[in-house]
Design an enzyme around this catalytic site. Sequence first.
Site, mmCIF file in Angstrom:
data_model
loop_
_atom_site.group_PDB
_atom_site.id
_atom_site.type_symbol
_atom_site.label_atom_id
_atom_site.label_comp_id
_atom_site.label_asym_id
_atom_site.label_seq_id
_atom_site.Cartn_x
_atom_site.Cartn_y
_atom_site.Cartn_z
ATOM 1 C CG HIS A 47 -1.963 -0.508 1.480
ATOM 2 N ND1 HIS A 47 -2.237 -1.639 1.852
ATOM 3 C CD2 HIS A 47 -3.051 -1.185 -0.083
ATOM 4 C CE1 HIS A 47 -3.208 -2.905 2.024
ATOM 5 N NE2 HIS A 47 -4.085 -2.305 0.900
ATOM 6 C CE LYS A 100 -13.498 -6.506 1.940
ATOM 7 N NZ LYS A 100 -11.915 -5.493 1.294
ATOM 8 N NE ARG A 159 -3.503 -7.496 -4.583
ATOM 9 C CZ ARG A 159 -3.859 -7.387 -3.710
ATOM 10 N NH1 ARG A 159 -4.375 -6.869 -2.724
ATOM 11 N NH2 ARG A 159 -5.485 -8.469 -4.098
ATOM 12 C CB SER A 163 -4.952 -6.478 4.154
ATOM 13 O OG SER A 163 -4.209 -4.805 3.901
#
Length: 159
Positions: A17, A41, A89, A127
């Site tokens: 990040h 979440k 990514r 994460s």
Amino acid sequence: MRLALYPGTFDPVTHGHLDILERALSLFDRVIVTVGRNSTKTPLFSAEERVSLIRQSAPDERIEVAAFDGLLVNFAQEQGAAAIVRGLRQVADFEYEFQMALMNRTLAPSLTTLFLMPHERYTFLNSSMVREVARLGGDVSPFVPPVVLDALNRKFGRG
């Protein structure tokens, strides 16, 4: 002043990040890291904890950190942002991010979504993986700033 938003859950913030944030700062005068309160979440860290961890991990006067609820495009327009920065990514990230970018462009045509790739050493990092490795007692120190490592250790009763 060119302003961009860098939205995410950041639960927790990782070196990946921060790499994207550095890249964004090379393109914009200011970046607001926006910590989403995502009702779908269940985060390990509260929004306030995530904001604090990001502030401590990225102490730069050109960076602001804020939690927000609601539509990102509305928050971006309220702040006067020109762009939304998203990290990619790997190819698997692209489909979701592309759909989100198109929706955001439909809702707010003046906002541009900018995809940035992190350094290749962070392309596998996310994460969720960091949380799981930390929960199981693994060493996540290569992946997160020291302040985040300390916070993870406290959350999992190791510090």
